[in-house]
Design an enzyme around this catalytic site. Structure first.
Site, mmCIF file in Angstrom:
data_model
loop_
_atom_site.group_PDB
_atom_site.id
_atom_site.type_symbol
_atom_site.label_atom_id
_atom_site.label_comp_id
_atom_site.label_asym_id
_atom_site.label_seq_id
_atom_site.Cartn_x
_atom_site.Cartn_y
_atom_site.Cartn_z
ATOM 1 N N TYR A 63 26.020 45.827 53.464
ATOM 2 C CA TYR A 63 26.148 45.604 55.011
ATOM 3 C C TYR A 63 25.034 45.466 55.641
ATOM 4 O O TYR A 63 24.703 44.754 56.439
ATOM 5 C CB TYR A 63 26.793 46.806 55.411
ATOM 6 C CG TYR A 63 28.549 46.638 54.761
ATOM 7 C CD1 TYR A 63 29.526 46.215 55.223
ATOM 8 C CD2 TYR A 63 28.548 47.700 53.859
ATOM 9 C CE1 TYR A 63 30.613 46.181 54.468
ATOM 10 C CE2 TYR A 63 29.883 47.878 53.176
ATOM 11 C CZ TYR A 63 30.870 47.080 53.591
ATOM 12 O OH TYR A 63 31.999 47.156 53.162
ATOM 13 N N ASN A 68 38.113 39.578 57.772
ATOM 14 C CA ASN A 68 38.209 38.276 56.883
ATOM 15 C C ASN A 68 39.501 37.695 56.764
ATOM 16 O O ASN A 68 40.404 38.326 56.054
ATOM 17 C CB ASN A 68 37.398 38.766 55.753
ATOM 18 C CG ASN A 68 37.710 37.544 54.552
ATOM 19 O OD1 ASN A 68 37.784 36.470 55.025
ATOM 20 N ND2 ASN A 68 37.177 37.978 53.305
ATOM 21 N N CYS A 71 34.277 39.157 50.223
ATOM 22 C CA CYS A 71 33.748 40.337 50.947
ATOM 23 C C CYS A 71 33.899 41.524 50.064
ATOM 24 O O CYS A 71 33.368 42.491 50.279
ATOM 25 C CB CYS A 71 34.740 40.712 52.162
ATOM 26 S SG CYS A 71 36.448 40.724 51.822
ATOM 27 N N HIS A 72 34.562 41.472 48.730
ATOM 28 C CA HIS A 72 34.584 42.513 47.788
ATOM 29 C C HIS A 72 32.765 42.727 47.277
ATOM 30 O O HIS A 72 32.580 43.736 46.848
ATOM 31 C CB HIS A 72 35.232 42.419 46.820
ATOM 32 C CG HIS A 72 35.251 41.217 46.103
ATOM 33 N ND1 HIS A 72 35.521 40.095 46.303
ATOM 34 C CD2 HIS A 72 34.557 40.931 44.779
ATOM 35 C CE1 HIS A 72 35.375 39.195 45.455
ATOM 36 N NE2 HIS A 72 34.580 39.949 44.517
ATOM 37 N N GLU A 132 34.237 40.604 37.761
ATOM 38 C CA GLU A 132 33.118 39.875 37.795
ATOM 39 C C GLU A 132 31.797 39.893 36.963
ATOM 40 O O GLU A 132 30.899 39.505 37.263
ATOM 41 C CB GLU A 132 32.626 39.498 39.363
ATOM 42 C CG GLU A 132 33.661 39.055 40.255
ATOM 43 C CD GLU A 132 33.503 38.547 41.527
ATOM 44 O OE1 GLU A 132 34.243 38.189 42.377
ATOM 45 O OE2 GLU A 132 32.326 39.099 42.097
#
Length: 119
Positions: A40, A61, A69-70, A97
């Site tokens: 952030y 979002n 956004c994760h 991921e």
DNA sequence: ATTTGCTCAGCTC
DNA sequence: GAGCTGAGCAAAT
């Protein structure tokens, strides 16, 4: 949006409305590659806004498919929140991921630095 | 590691 | 326009 840069420190003169800033935030975020994260704080610094504003943008979002956004976490490496499914789900996505989480934190190496990214 | 205080744009009314 | 809130930060403990 006009951004004036002085001696490394960014000063933004924001004629931009919030929607513009939001889009800018999303675009920057989309530069973050798979398996990496950003914070952030970084996003806030680049855009010249308060970190909480970034958080707010992420929460709002409307298209989680294209806006990952994760991949936005706290500056100390902890995950931060997630409004769609809670922090647990955020963690799940990141693991999926290939992001490694050590003792509840994401190691530095997996947090990209925009200074480098934008070179 | 945890607590404490600061912050400020967006939100609500 | 005034007051509240928070997907955060940083310093002190």
């Amino acid at each position: 949006m006009i951004i004036i840069e002085t001696r490394g420190k960014r000063v933004s003169i924001r004629k931009a409305n919030t929607d513009d800033l939001r889009e800018a935030a999303y675009m920057l975020l989309m530069l973050v590659p798979l398996g990496k994260t950003t914070t952030y704080k970084y996003l806030a610094e680049v855009l010249g806004v308060h970190p909480r504003v970034i958080a707010r943008f992420m929460a709002l979002n409307d298209n989680p498919i294209v806006v990952p956004c994760h991949r936005v976490i706290m500056s100390d490496g902890r995950l931060g929140g997630y409004s769609l499914g809670g922090p647990e789900f955020k963690e799940k996505l990141l693991r999926l991921e290939g992001v490694k989480i050590v003792r509840g934190r994401i190691p530095r190496e997996q947090i990209i630095d925009f200074e480098d990214l934008l070179k």
